[in-house]
Design a protein around this motif. Structure first.
Motif, mmCIF file in Angstrom:
data_model
loop_
_atom_site.group_PDB
_atom_site.id
_atom_site.type_symbol
_atom_site.label_atom_id
_atom_site.label_comp_id
_atom_site.label_asym_id
_atom_site.label_seq_id
_atom_site.Cartn_x
_atom_site.Cartn_y
_atom_site.Cartn_z
ATOM 1 N N THR A 1 -8.902 -2.824 -9.645
ATOM 2 C CA THR A 1 -8.528 -3.686 -8.509
ATOM 3 C C THR A 1 -7.277 -4.484 -8.855
ATOM 4 O O THR A 1 -6.313 -4.539 -8.085
ATOM 5 N N LEU A 2 -7.329 -5.078 -10.025
ATOM 6 C CA LEU A 2 -6.203 -5.913 -10.454
ATOM 7 C C LEU A 2 -4.913 -5.093 -10.538
ATOM 8 O O LEU A 2 -3.849 -5.522 -10.095
ATOM 9 N N LYS A 3 -5.031 -3.895 -11.074
ATOM 10 C CA LYS A 3 -3.836 -3.058 -11.248
ATOM 11 C C LYS A 3 -3.265 -2.636 -9.887
ATOM 12 O O LYS A 3 -2.051 -2.657 -9.677
ATOM 13 N N ILE A 4 -4.154 -2.268 -8.957
ATOM 14 C CA ILE A 4 -3.659 -1.845 -7.631
ATOM 15 C C ILE A 4 -2.973 -3.027 -6.935
ATOM 16 O O ILE A 4 -1.867 -2.904 -6.400
ATOM 17 N N LEU A 5 -3.632 -4.193 -6.974
ATOM 18 C CA LEU A 5 -3.053 -5.343 -6.264
ATOM 19 C C LEU A 5 -1.763 -5.812 -6.937
ATOM 20 O O LEU A 5 -0.806 -6.202 -6.274
ATOM 21 N N ASN A 6 -1.737 -5.744 -8.267
ATOM 22 C CA ASN A 6 -0.498 -6.113 -8.962
ATOM 23 C C ASN A 6 0.652 -5.188 -8.553
ATOM 24 O O ASN A 6 1.781 -5.632 -8.336
ATOM 25 N N LEU A 7 0.337 -3.885 -8.425
ATOM 26 C CA LEU A 7 1.385 -2.935 -8.011
ATOM 27 C C LEU A 7 1.948 -3.324 -6.649
ATOM 28 O O LEU A 7 3.154 -3.278 -6.423
ATOM 29 N N LEU A 8 1.044 -3.732 -5.747
ATOM 30 C CA LEU A 8 1.503 -4.061 -4.392
ATOM 31 C C LEU A 8 2.297 -5.369 -4.369
ATOM 32 O O LEU A 8 3.278 -5.498 -3.638
ATOM 33 N N VAL A 9 1.888 -6.334 -5.208
ATOM 34 C CA VAL A 9 2.664 -7.587 -5.268
ATOM 35 C C VAL A 9 4.024 -7.312 -5.918
ATOM 36 O O VAL A 9 5.064 -7.807 -5.473
ATOM 37 N N LEU A 10 4.012 -6.478 -6.960
ATOM 38 C CA LEU A 10 5.283 -6.150 -7.622
ATOM 39 C C LEU A 10 6.212 -5.412 -6.653
ATOM 40 O O LEU A 10 7.418 -5.661 -6.610
ATOM 41 N N LYS A 11 5.616 -4.536 -5.867
ATOM 42 C CA LYS A 11 6.420 -3.804 -4.877
ATOM 43 C C LYS A 11 7.074 -4.797 -3.909
ATOM 44 O O LYS A 11 8.262 -4.698 -3.609
#
Ligand code: SF4
Ligand code: SF4
Length: 597
Positions: free
Chosen positions: A59-69
């Protein structure tokens, strides 16, 4: 409000958040949106992963990817999101001396590369900060990873954070094969450029051909014993004139050795270091896949079992910090400035997606090797905490580098009092700047590796791994004259009293300055003296320097003034040294470690 939408599936959540990535201009609102979906996403993942620990991390990795995007396409200088790709050198040393590399015997003074091994303490500090949100970690940049006996332990720890792990090694050394395979290493690139001892040794100076083969055989043996296809073994063959005739022999040997892949590749030129070693011309890069069982069920099962057996990360707060930091974000770095930022459609991916650390804990801006003229060390991990405002990826140099691309007005304010040495190297780099696009194959491998790809729709896969934005462009012609004048570099910056420099055909001495946003009305000032300036282009000016200005030692302020617009630049120093203290400028070397990244 969002929490009631628990009938949504994973793909719908990713699509809803991605819609906000492009359309929610208020970052604070976007972050609260992310927080709201955290729990729903984590619960949905429980249907796929038995371990709560894995659900939390994914979960953390997916959400981090979206915030980084979000932050990447909007070019934020200060990042709440963390980089998804980690690059760490377990050792700054190498047992070989390949030409072109920092370890070549000819290159001792050309690079700034301090020997030493990574300690567990330094690594833990790094991995606790960046492991939870990242997807992959490469344990190599400019050193031989297996020189550090702790490398298998580092890999094991990285697996607890659910990272895809890779090393690139010369394999020409003794190490514990079983310990390496059972560390959980996913991918090993073996640098072996030749199918015979003679051709191999010409480039891999100091390497032992037989030992490399022996090590490959032992790793394959252990993989067979454990019935696992991990680690994936890639033999990397760099083709030079002296080994090109051995490609067919190498193909045969690759089947005998039972590596997973033979990759025939064109190296970077190294003849600037060793003129006898030249790249082979007209050789097509090739990838020969030898083991076709890579994605077998056995392999997947092995990895699931491995994860399940892993103990949970003791300090859960390492990934709670990331969410908690959202609450406090308005306090830091004038965050209100980040609302409605107008993207300039140009930045460098390295400033967002990867963090690079050498074995001494130095945080580098990208994978290049530092030289006396190329200061790429932007911080040190010892200054870091997991909170974003103490994150070394947000050090002053990182923020300035990102700002240079995204908000040159704010950048020019920030550097007013700064010495030119305090400017990030990125503003001189050129060449490697990208548009707002990241298509990440490694990220795709990662999602496949943790078996998430199969549960995602084509659209969700694209959302997570292909970032692209073409925002409306401002009119460059109109704005050029209004953009701040930035002084980037002065050449030479040190001269000798009374001694001419950059002598022109008529005998005058001259300086050049690298700048941003100059016009034909821009002139160079030497203290209060207006120099006779020539406009080469908006990034380069030259000027004649009267002899009287450098006849005695002293420090002089160099700056730019644009008479057309009244703009004045930041200032840099030019030093006139005593006669005995001649300055001997060192040539800049690009360097080329011919190992994959
Ligand atoms: S290229 Fe790789 S193997 Fe060769 S000296 Fe550099 S780090 Fe070592
Ligand atoms: S701009 Fe150049 S120096 Fe800076 S991170 Fe990118 S590639 Fe490296």
């Amino acid at each position: 409000m969002y929490m009631q939408n628990n009938a949504l599936n994973i793909n719908q959540i990713i699509e809803i958040i991605d819609e906000r990535v492009y359309n929610e201009s208020k970052f604070i609102k976007f972050l609260s949106f992310i927080s709201a979906y955290h729990e729903i996403l984590e619960n949905l993942l429980k249907a796929y992963f038995k371990s709560k620990h894995i659900c939390s991390l994914v979960t953390l990795k997916i959400l981090n990817l979206l915030v980084l995007k979000y932050q990447f396409i909007r070019q934020h200088p200060f990042l709440i999101a963390k980089p998804f790709g980690l690059i760490v050198d377990p050792s700054n040393g190498c047992n070989l001396h390949c030409p072109g590399c920092v370890h070549s015997k000819n290159n001792k003074n050309k690079f700034i590369w301090t020997p030493g091994n990574l300690t567990k303490e330094t690594y833990i500090k790094f991995i606790e900060n960046y492991g939870p949100t990242a997807t992959d970690i490469f344990f190599y940049n400019w050193g031989e990873p297996l020189l550090n006996k702790l490398t298998p332990i580092f890999i094991k720890i990285a697996k607890k954070y659910l990272l895809r792990t890779a090393i690139s090694s010369n394999f020409s050394l003794d190490f514990n094969h079983e310990e390496l395979v059972t560390s959980g290493i996913d991918y090993i690139t073996i640098a072996l450029d030749g199918a015979t001892k003679t051709s191999y040794s010409k480039y891999r100076k100091g390497g032992n051909f037989e030992l490399v083969l022996e090590n490959i055989k032992k790793i394959v043996e252990i993989k067979n014993k454990l019935k696992t296809n991990k680690p994936y073994l890639q033999w990397r063959f760099l083709v030079f004139e002296h080994n090109m005739h051995e490609i067919d022999l190498a193909k045969k040997l690759a089947y005998d050795l039972k590596v997973d892949e033979l990759k025939i590749e064109t190296p970077f030129p190294v003849n600037w270091d060793d003129p006898s070693i030249n790249i082979a011309k007209d050789i097509k890069p090739e990838q020969i896949f030898i083991n076709t069982q890579i994605n077998s069920d056995i392999n997947t099962k092995y990895r699931y079992d491995y994860w399940s057996e892993m103990s949970e990360i003791e300090n859960k707060s390492v990934y709670n910090d990331w969410y908690e930091s959202f609450q406090d974000i308005e306090k830091y770095d004038n965050f209100e400035n980040y609302q409605d930022m107008k993207p300039t459609n140009s930045t460098c991916q390295w400033l967002y997606k990867n963090i690079v650390m050498d074995a001494k804990g130095n945080i580098l801006t990208c994978c290049m090797a530092p030289t006396p003229e190329r200061d790429l060390v932007f911080s040190n991990i010892t200054y870091s905490t997991s909170l974003p405002f103490k994150n070394v990826f947000n050090s002053k140099k990182f923020r300035l580098a990102r700002k240079f691309y995204s908000d040159i007005y704010s950048f020019s304010e920030d550097i007013k009092e700064l010495d030119l040495n305090g400017l990030p190297y990125c503003i001189k780099c050129g060449g490697m700047n990208n548009t707002l696009t990241i298509t990440n194959q490694i990220l795709k491998y990662y999602l496949e590796d943790i078996s998430l790809f199969s549960m995602l729709s084509d659209n969700s896969r694209k959302i997570l791994t292909e970032w692209d934005w073409n925002p409306p462009q401002f009119d460059k012609a109109d704005n050029q004259k209004l953009r701040p004048l930035i002084l980037i570099e002065i050449g030479p910056s040190k001269v000798t009293a009374g001694k001419d420099f950059n002598t022109q055909p008529n005998g005058d001495s001259a300086i050049w300055v690298k700048v941003a946003n100059a016009t034909e009305n821009t002139v160079i000032f030497w203290d209060d003296n207006h120099l006779q300036t020539t406009f080469k282009n908006s990034n380069l000016l030259t000027a004649v320097v009267p002899k009287s200005l450098y006849s005695t030692p002293g420090k002089h302020k160099i700056f730019l003034f644009d008479s057309g617009t009244g703009r004045k630049s930041n200032a840099g120093l030019l030093t006139v040294n005593e006669k005995t203290n001649d300055y001997d400028p060192r040539k800049e070397y690009s360097g080329s470690r011919n190992d994959d990244l």
